[in-house]
Design a protein around this motif. Structure first.
Motif, short mmCIF file in Angstrom:
data_model
loop_
_atom_site.label_atom_id
_atom_site.label_comp_id
_atom_site.label_asym_id
_atom_site.label_seq_id
_atom_site.Cartn_x
_atom_site.Cartn_y
_atom_site.Cartn_z
N GLN A 10 0.85 -1.26 0.18
CA GLN A 10 0.11 0.01 0.04
C GLN A 10 0.99 1.24 0.03
O GLN A 10 0.67 2.25 -0.49
CB GLN A 10 -0.98 -0.10 1.12
CG GLN A 10 -1.95 -1.19 1.11
CD GLN A 10 -2.90 -0.71 -0.41
OE1 GLN A 10 -3.36 0.07 -0.48
NE2 GLN A 10 -2.78 -2.02 -1.18
N GLU A 11 1.99 1.21 0.58
CA GLU A 11 2.88 2.39 0.77
C GLU A 11 3.39 2.63 -0.72
O GLU A 11 3.56 3.88 -1.17
CB GLU A 11 4.17 1.96 1.75
CG GLU A 11 4.91 3.55 2.02
CD GLU A 11 4.21 4.53 2.38
OE1 GLU A 11 4.67 5.61 2.59
OE2 GLU A 11 3.11 4.48 2.87
N ILE A 12 4.03 1.50 -1.28
CA ILE A 12 4.30 1.70 -2.92
C ILE A 12 3.22 2.41 -3.66
O ILE A 12 3.57 3.26 -4.43
CB ILE A 12 5.05 0.12 -3.21
CG1 ILE A 12 6.24 0.24 -2.54
CG2 ILE A 12 5.15 0.42 -4.67
CD1 ILE A 12 6.75 -1.41 -2.93
N LYS A 13 2.08 1.73 -3.53
CA LYS A 13 1.12 2.28 -4.42
C LYS A 13 0.84 3.66 -4.18
O LYS A 13 0.76 4.69 -4.93
CB LYS A 13 -0.28 1.50 -4.08
CG LYS A 13 -1.22 1.91 -4.98
CD LYS A 13 -2.35 0.88 -4.83
CE LYS A 13 -3.66 1.36 -6.09
NZ LYS A 13 -4.84 0.08 -5.89
N ARG A 14 0.57 4.24 -2.81
CA ARG A 14 0.68 5.44 -2.49
C ARG A 14 1.70 6.47 -3.15
O ARG A 14 1.40 7.62 -3.46
CB ARG A 14 0.32 5.70 -0.73
CG ARG A 14 0.13 7.05 -0.25
CD ARG A 14 0.42 7.27 1.03
NE ARG A 14 1.95 7.10 1.23
CZ ARG A 14 2.87 8.00 1.21
NH1 ARG A 14 2.52 9.16 0.75
NH2 ARG A 14 4.09 7.83 1.59
N ILE A 15 2.95 5.97 -2.91
CA ILE A 15 3.96 6.74 -3.60
C ILE A 15 3.74 7.07 -4.94
O ILE A 15 3.87 8.10 -5.37
CB ILE A 15 5.43 6.20 -3.13
CG1 ILE A 15 5.53 6.31 -1.72
CG2 ILE A 15 6.53 6.91 -3.89
CD1 ILE A 15 6.78 5.38 -1.03
N ARG A 16 3.27 5.91 -5.76
CA ARG A 16 3.40 5.58 -7.20
C ARG A 16 2.30 7.02 -7.34
O ARG A 16 2.63 7.67 -8.48
CB ARG A 16 2.96 4.49 -7.56
CG ARG A 16 2.80 4.44 -9.07
CD ARG A 16 2.66 3.09 -9.45
NE ARG A 16 1.35 2.49 -9.11
CZ ARG A 16 0.10 2.83 -9.36
NH1 ARG A 16 -0.07 3.62 -10.26
NH2 ARG A 16 -0.92 2.08 -8.99
N LEU A 17 0.95 6.80 -6.86
CA LEU A 17 -0.14 7.47 -7.16
C LEU A 17 0.27 9.19 -6.72
O LEU A 17 -0.14 10.02 -7.46
CB LEU A 17 -1.30 7.26 -6.34
CG LEU A 17 -1.80 5.70 -6.69
CD1 LEU A 17 -2.95 5.36 -5.99
CD2 LEU A 17 -2.27 5.94 -8.41
N GLU A 18 0.83 9.25 -5.72
CA GLU A 18 1.23 10.70 -5.33
C GLU A 18 2.18 11.43 -6.41
O GLU A 18 2.23 12.74 -6.61
CB GLU A 18 1.80 10.84 -3.87
CG GLU A 18 0.59 10.59 -2.94
CD GLU A 18 1.08 10.94 -1.65
OE1 GLU A 18 2.16 10.98 -1.18
OE2 GLU A 18 0.14 10.54 -0.62
N SER A 19 3.05 10.38 -6.83
CA SER A 19 4.07 10.90 -7.64
C SER A 19 3.51 10.92 -9.16
O SER A 19 4.10 11.50 -10.14
CB SER A 19 5.25 9.89 -7.81
OG SER A 19 5.98 9.75 -6.52
N GLY A 20 2.29 10.69 -9.53
CA GLY A 20 1.71 10.71 -10.76
C GLY A 20 2.24 9.85 -11.63
O GLY A 20 2.15 10.13 -12.99
N ILE A 21 2.88 8.72 -11.26
CA ILE A 21 3.11 7.65 -12.16
C ILE A 21 2.43 6.60 -12.30
O ILE A 21 1.96 5.86 -11.13
CB ILE A 21 4.62 7.14 -11.66
CG1 ILE A 21 5.71 8.01 -11.82
CG2 ILE A 21 5.33 6.22 -12.57
CD1 ILE A 21 7.00 7.96 -10.78
N ASN A 22 2.15 5.79 -13.40
CA ASN A 22 1.25 4.90 -13.63
C ASN A 22 2.15 3.44 -13.84
O ASN A 22 3.22 3.68 -13.82
CB ASN A 22 0.38 4.90 -15.00
CG ASN A 22 1.11 4.81 -16.38
OD1 ASN A 22 2.26 4.36 -16.31
ND2 ASN A 22 0.48 5.65 -17.36
#
Length: 68
Positions: A10-22
């Protein structure tokens, strides 16, 4: 075998989404397949620490593990 650590996925997903990276872009940046990243983020797959490090490095993060 148990499910992957929910908090880490979930942390990796959160960081990815906050970074705007698909997932496709993260896959390209990290060298880890998009299918593996998606499955890990959704708790359906395990990922070796090396692959987790590659994903986090692509996001500009690192994992730090300490012994108790």
């Amino acid at each position: 075998m148990s499910n992957p650590p929910h908090w880490l996925a979930q942390e990796i997903k959160r960081i990815r989404l906050e970074s705007g990276i698909n997932i496709v872009e993260l896959s390209r940046l990290s060298g880890v397949s998009g299918q593996a990243i998606g499955a890990f983020e959704n708790g359906h797959n395990h990922m070796y620490v090396q692959k987790i490090e590659q994903v986090l490095d692509a996001l500009g993060y690192e994992i730090d593990i300490h012994a108790k």
